[in-house]
Design an enzyme around this catalytic site. Sequence first.
Site, PDB file in Angstrom:
ATOM      1  N   SER A  51     -36.635 -22.408  27.146  1.00 60.45           N
ATOM      2  CA  SER A  51     -36.610 -21.091  26.501  1.00 60.45           C
ATOM      3  C   SER A  51     -35.612 -20.151  27.223  1.00 60.45           C
ATOM      4  CB  SER A  51     -38.039 -20.532  26.544  1.00 60.45           C
ATOM      5  OG  SER A  51     -38.154 -19.371  25.841  1.00 60.45           O
ATOM      6  N   GLU A 139     -41.835  -8.326  32.866  1.00 60.75           N
ATOM      7  CA  GLU A 139     -42.161  -7.733  31.551  1.00 60.75           C
ATOM      8  C   GLU A 139     -43.669  -7.799  31.339  1.00 60.75           C
ATOM      9  OE1 GLU A 139     -40.378  -8.321  27.200  1.00 60.75           O
ATOM     10  OE2 GLU A 139     -42.135  -9.581  27.547  1.00 60.75           O
TER      11      GLU A 139
HETATM   12  P1  0O2 Z   1     -41.523 -16.765  25.353  1.00 57.04           P
HETATM   13  O1  0O2 Z   1     -42.828 -16.764  26.058  1.00 57.04           O
HETATM   14  O2  0O2 Z   1     -40.440 -16.168  26.188  1.00 57.04           O
HETATM   15  O3  0O2 Z   1     -41.151 -18.067  24.755  1.00 57.04           O
HETATM   16  P2  0O2 Z   1     -35.926 -12.015  22.665  1.00 57.04           P
HETATM   17  O4  0O2 Z   1     -36.669 -12.233  23.955  1.00 57.04           O
HETATM   18  O5  0O2 Z   1     -34.432 -12.054  22.813  1.00 57.04           O
HETATM   19  O6  0O2 Z   1     -36.468 -12.883  21.550  1.00 57.04           O
HETATM   20  P3  0O2 Z   1     -36.170  -9.212  22.998  1.00 57.04           P
HETATM   21  O7  0O2 Z   1     -35.590  -8.160  22.065  1.00 57.04           O
HETATM   22  O8  0O2 Z   1     -35.571  -9.391  24.345  1.00 57.04           O
HETATM   23  O9  0O2 Z   1     -36.243 -10.577  22.187  1.00 57.04           O
HETATM   24  O10 0O2 Z   1     -37.647  -8.968  23.262  1.00 57.04           O
HETATM   25  P4  0O2 Z   1     -38.794  -8.418  22.372  1.00 57.04           P
HETATM   26  O11 0O2 Z   1     -38.621  -8.749  20.924  1.00 57.04           O
HETATM   27  O12 0O2 Z   1     -39.031  -7.021  22.778  1.00 57.04           O
HETATM   28  O13 0O2 Z   1     -39.968  -9.323  22.948  1.00 57.04           O
HETATM   29  C1  0O2 Z   1     -39.911 -10.698  22.933  1.00 57.04           C
HETATM   30  C2  0O2 Z   1     -41.319 -11.211  23.178  1.00 57.04           C
HETATM   31  O14 0O2 Z   1     -42.240 -10.384  22.454  1.00 57.04           O
HETATM   32  C3  0O2 Z   1     -41.522 -12.602  22.652  1.00 57.04           C
HETATM   33  O15 0O2 Z   1     -41.252 -13.533  23.651  1.00 57.04           O
HETATM   34  C4  0O2 Z   1     -42.981 -12.607  22.246  1.00 57.04           C
HETATM   35  O16 0O2 Z   1     -43.810 -12.776  23.376  1.00 57.04           O
HETATM   36  C5  0O2 Z   1     -43.161 -11.203  21.734  1.00 57.04           C
HETATM   37  N1  0O2 Z   1     -42.796 -11.095  20.306  1.00 57.04           N
HETATM   38  C6  0O2 Z   1     -41.783 -10.384  19.779  1.00 57.04           C
HETATM   39  N2  0O2 Z   1     -41.770 -10.486  18.449  1.00 57.04           N
HETATM   40  C7  0O2 Z   1     -42.797 -11.287  18.109  1.00 57.04           C
HETATM   41  C8  0O2 Z   1     -43.311 -11.770  16.843  1.00 57.04           C
HETATM   42  O17 0O2 Z   1     -42.804 -11.474  15.771  1.00 57.04           O
HETATM   43  N3  0O2 Z   1     -44.398 -12.585  16.901  1.00 57.04           N
HETATM   44  C9  0O2 Z   1     -45.002 -12.927  18.076  1.00 57.04           C
HETATM   45  N4  0O2 Z   1     -46.070 -13.734  18.022  1.00 57.04           N
HETATM   46  N5  0O2 Z   1     -44.540 -12.498  19.281  1.00 57.04           N
HETATM   47  C10 0O2 Z   1     -43.454 -11.694  19.295  1.00 57.04           C
HETATM   48  P5  0O2 Z   1     -40.782 -14.991  23.290  1.00 57.04           P
HETATM   49  O18 0O2 Z   1     -39.363 -15.101  23.694  1.00 57.04           O
HETATM   50  O19 0O2 Z   1     -41.110 -15.360  21.879  1.00 57.04           O
HETATM   51  O20 0O2 Z   1     -41.765 -15.807  24.158  1.00 57.04           O
END
Ligand code: 0O2
Length: 208
Positions: A51, A139
């Site tokens: 990831s 975070e």
């Molecule tokens: P993991 O555990 O890392 O695999 P990005 O990280 O680039 O995708 P950004 O803008 O940096 O996005 O961060 P954002 O959107 O503020 O937060 C990302 C994390 O928030 C995600 O981590 C999820 O934990 C949660 N999240 C954001 N949007 C959603 C959604 O639509 N559904 C769900 N279930 N969770 C969400 P990762 O990368 O998915 O997790």
Amino acid sequence: MIEDWDLFLFPYEQAAKEWKDKLRGIRNEYQSRNQQSPIEFVTSRIKAIDSIQEKMKRRQITSDRLSEDMEDICGLRIMCPFLDDIYTVVEILRKRNDISIISERDYVNNEKESGYRSYHIVFSYSLQLVDGTRQILVEIQIRTLAMNFWATLEHSLNYKHGDTFPTEIHTRLQKASEKAFQLDEEMSQIRHELEKSNPATPTEQEEH
Ligand code: 0O2
């Protein structure tokens, strides 16, 4: 290229352990005062290596900038019983002098297009290592039990289904998120009404 992932991830694992302990400490402090804690339970995770690599490609983050540019390698999640508790926890974190807050995102009042709700805080934490202090980005996602229920299931459905949902499923998930939010609002209202009628009632706490 990161040559030794275990070595690279060690400080993040250490920071996650310390923060899990600090957050559980806040909950225990409330419990010791016989007050309802705004923290129901806490979980942590270190971002999976695949990831991290996927996000490096997507965001064009180079290995030498990884610690500065990827904010969610060390992730903690705080589950709150009620909606208002989210903002109580945010205030508690803002007042702490062992972190420096980098950014806040309120997806509770500004839900994402998917229906996702949570409050995200990124902060810098001074981790004490054998060779000195290192700034680690952490975070924290703060959400209610109902928001966590929705996000956990939506994430697992998304993971299993891969890529994006068909439009009809997407809409149903948005609606399910709205229902979860209505449940949160109703439970908060019930809590306020009970507090008004009996302000001193201590609430039962579960050990997790
Ligand atoms: P993991 O555990 O890392 O695999 P990005 O990280 O680039 O995708 P950004 O803008 O940096 O996005 O961060 P954002 O959107 O503020 O937060 C990302 C994390 O928030 C995600 O981590 C999820 O934990 C949660 N999240 C954001 N949007 C959603 C959604 O639509 N559904 C769900 N279930 N969770 C969400 P990762 O990368 O998915 O997790």
